[in-house]
Design a protein around this motif. Structure first.
Motif, PDB file in Angstrom:
ATOM      1  N   LEU A 260       0.828  -1.208   0.000  1.00  0.00           N
ATOM      2  CA  LEU A 260       0.000   0.000   0.000  1.00  0.00           C
ATOM      3  C   LEU A 260       0.862   1.257   0.000  1.00  0.00           C
ATOM      4  CD1 LEU A 260      -2.768   1.406   0.250  1.00  0.00           C
ATOM      5  CD2 LEU A 260      -2.599   1.111   2.726  1.00  0.00           C
ATOM      6  N   LEU A 332      -5.492   6.792   6.931  1.00  0.00           N
ATOM      7  CA  LEU A 332      -5.570   5.640   6.036  1.00  0.00           C
ATOM      8  C   LEU A 332      -4.754   4.466   6.561  1.00  0.00           C
ATOM      9  CD1 LEU A 332      -6.339   4.150   3.480  1.00  0.00           C
ATOM     10  CD2 LEU A 332      -4.470   5.310   2.299  1.00  0.00           C
ATOM     11  N   ALA A 336      -6.610   1.090   7.499  1.00  0.00           N
ATOM     12  CA  ALA A 336      -6.273  -0.026   6.613  1.00  0.00           C
ATOM     13  C   ALA A 336      -5.693  -1.177   7.425  1.00  0.00           C
ATOM     14  CB  ALA A 336      -5.295   0.428   5.541  1.00  0.00           C
ATOM     15  N   PHE A 340      -9.043  -3.276   7.087  1.00  0.00           N
ATOM     16  CA  PHE A 340      -8.846  -3.924   5.802  1.00  0.00           C
ATOM     17  C   PHE A 340      -7.905  -5.114   5.860  1.00  0.00           C
ATOM     18  CE2 PHE A 340      -9.599   0.555   3.845  1.00  0.00           C
ATOM     19  CZ  PHE A 340     -10.928   0.481   4.185  1.00  0.00           C
ATOM     20  N   TYR A 359     -12.328   4.909   1.023  1.00  0.00           N
ATOM     21  CA  TYR A 359     -11.076   4.157   0.937  1.00  0.00           C
ATOM     22  C   TYR A 359     -11.339   2.692   0.582  1.00  0.00           C
ATOM     23  CZ  TYR A 359      -8.333   7.975   3.021  1.00  0.00           C
ATOM     24  OH  TYR A 359      -7.692   9.167   3.252  1.00  0.00           O
ATOM     25  N   ARG A 360     -12.350   2.103   1.197  1.00  0.00           N
ATOM     26  CA  ARG A 360     -12.648   0.684   0.922  1.00  0.00           C
ATOM     27  C   ARG A 360     -12.983   0.481  -0.549  1.00  0.00           C
ATOM     28  NH1 ARG A 360     -16.125  -2.707  -0.534  1.00  0.00           N
ATOM     29  NH2 ARG A 360     -17.603  -1.010  -0.930  1.00  0.00           N
ATOM     30  N   LEU A 363      -9.777   1.049  -2.883  1.00  0.00           N
ATOM     31  CA  LEU A 363      -8.781  -0.012  -2.743  1.00  0.00           C
ATOM     32  C   LEU A 363      -9.311  -1.339  -3.253  1.00  0.00           C
ATOM     33  CD1 LEU A 363      -7.285   0.957   0.729  1.00  0.00           C
ATOM     34  CD2 LEU A 363      -6.124   1.031  -1.484  1.00  0.00           C
ATOM     35  N   LEU A 374     -12.040  -6.970   0.301  1.00  0.00           N
ATOM     36  CA  LEU A 374     -12.715  -5.904   1.042  1.00  0.00           C
ATOM     37  C   LEU A 374     -14.224  -5.895   0.830  1.00  0.00           C
ATOM     38  CD1 LEU A 374     -10.212  -2.932   0.525  1.00  0.00           C
ATOM     39  CD2 LEU A 374     -10.179  -4.755   2.230  1.00  0.00           C
TER      40      LEU A 374
END
Length: 431
Positions: A260, A332, A336, A340, A359-360, A363, A374
């Motif tokens: 990431l 993040l 994450a 995540f 963000y979900r 990504l 996710l």
């Protein structure tokens, strides 16, 4: 309720409005209980368990509590993440805890990961004792407190500046108001303020008060416990946990968090999709005109920039900055790591349910950490609202410590707790 939710939607908070429509009519206790019905789909990483234990030990939790807390998190994977790290909380954070715990057994631990990646001047005023205007400044201080007049003058100045909803007694000088809470040194005025507190407040002061964040966590925890009459509440510094975790996983090229941050395609595609640079870290390294302030650390090319210097986007260099406490993980990286990668349901505020879903979605489109990983992540576990009395005046945990007769009675609907917050969501003043 419908008219107010429609107004929230027109104000641009689309997802928040949809969540409120769904949960608003629910009994508070029923909704609260549903927040804890979570079945994680992945194992919790050993590196995260070790980071949690390290933070719990730093806060001098009993060994039995440390072990049971990690076991509980490993099994349930639900964590309160809506609050900022602060000396004392206000009506909104009190409502966050009320909503989360109304349906939680008194036997179960309630764990709060407080976010320290904020300046002291954030909306929770992390370096202050915060309480309502039901009380006077002198009600917080012991008889004959030497700085009473100085505190009253500062409060009167804030009143003239428009701060009319609460009192604040600051533990830091104006030169530190925009500095970073994470790893903050003990503020210059903290011990002076502690020395002058009335006995009911001084009893909340922990024995371990030589580190600001550990003092603030324990003091805030004690006052909110009293307000909600819940002993099984434990606060910890969420950013400290994630910093420790990242130091252990970032050197591994096969780890999702390494990819990431260090894979330029993922990093640049993410920023292009959300339309702005990601704040990967915060740093306390900014100084200007004798005032300290926190800086955002961004990625530019193969470097991290944003505090007057450059750090190569290299795991060893980055881990050194984390180890020295010079980089605090940003939003993040924090979520994450938890949601995540480690399968946590993070109970969040009205802002979190918006940005975490964004963000979900982005990504997931980038097939990070892997295709479909996710799809089942819950980003909508909303805990928000505002605790008020019968007249609509905000209730602060310190109010209860100071003698306010207030009890968090079961409410009929979730909306009853949310409705007093609506003016703030619409940008209006609140009492």
């Amino acid at each position: 309720m419908k008219a107010q939710i429609d107004e929230i939607r027109r104000g641009g908070r689309q997802r928040l409005a949809s969540i409120m429509e769904r949960i608003g009519p629910m009994p508070l206790k029923e909704y609260s209980a549903s927040l804890w019905e979570h079945s994680p789909q992945v194992e919790m990483e050993m590196e995260l368990k070790e980071a949690l234990m390290e933070e719990f030990e730093a806060n001098q939790w009993p060994e039995s509590m440390m072990n049971s807390a990690v076991e509980y998190l490993e099994k349930h994977r639900v964590l309160q993440t809506a609050t900022h790290l602060t000396v004392s909380e206000g009506p909104t954070f009190l409502a966050v805890h009320r909503m989360a715990t109304a349906g939680l057994s008194q036997r179960d631990p309630y764990l709060v990961g407080a976010f320290s990646g904020v300046p002291f001047s954030n909306s929770a005023w992390s370096g202050c004792l915060n309480f309502s205007r039901r009380f006077d400044i002198k009600d917080v201080l012991a008889a004959g407190a030497r700085d009473l007049r100085a505190f009253e003058k500062a409060d009167a100045d804030r009143m003239r500046d428009g701060v009319t909803d609460s009192h604040r007694i600051s533990m830091l000088s104006s030169g530190l108001r925009d500095s970073l809470v994470f790893r903050a040194p003990v503020p210059d005025k903290m011990y002076d303020v502690i020395e002058q507190l009335r006995p009911s407040l001084k009893s909340l002061v922990p024995a371990h008060n030589d580190i600001f964040c550990e003092f603030a966590l324990a003091f805030s925890q004690a006052s909110t416990r009293k307000a909600l009459r819940r002993k099984q509440m434990r606060y910890f510094d969420l950013n400290e946990v994630i910093a420790s975790y990242l130091r252990n996983v970032l050197p591994r090229s096969d780890h999702p968090m390494h990819r990431l941050l260090f894979d330029p395609h993922i990093r640049q595609s993410l920023e292009a999709a959300i339309g702005k640079p990601v704040t990967w870290f915060y740093t306390p390294m900014g100084v200007k005109a004798h005032k300290r302030y926190f800086n955002k650390v961004l990625a530019e090319g193969d470097e991290l920039v944003g505090y007057g210097g450059n750090v190569p986007l290299d795991p060893d260099e980055l881990c050194l900055m984390l180890d020295m406490g010079l980089f605090c993980p940003g939003v993040l990286l924090t979520f994450a790591s938890l949601s995540f990668v480690n399968g946590f349901r993070c109970l969040g505020s009205f802002e979190q349910v918006e940005y975490l879903e964004k963000y979900r979605r982005v990504l997931s489109d980038l097939q990070w950490p892997e295709p479909g990983a996710l799809d089942s992540v819950d980003t909508g576990a909303l805990t928000t609202g505002r605790c008020v009395d019968a007249e609509g005046l905000g209730v602060y945990p310190l109010d209860v410590v100071l003698g306010l007769k207030w009890k968090a009675e079961p409410k009929e609907r979730v909306w009853d707790l949310i409705e007093p917050l609506v003016p703030r969501l619409l940008g209006k003043a609140m009492a």
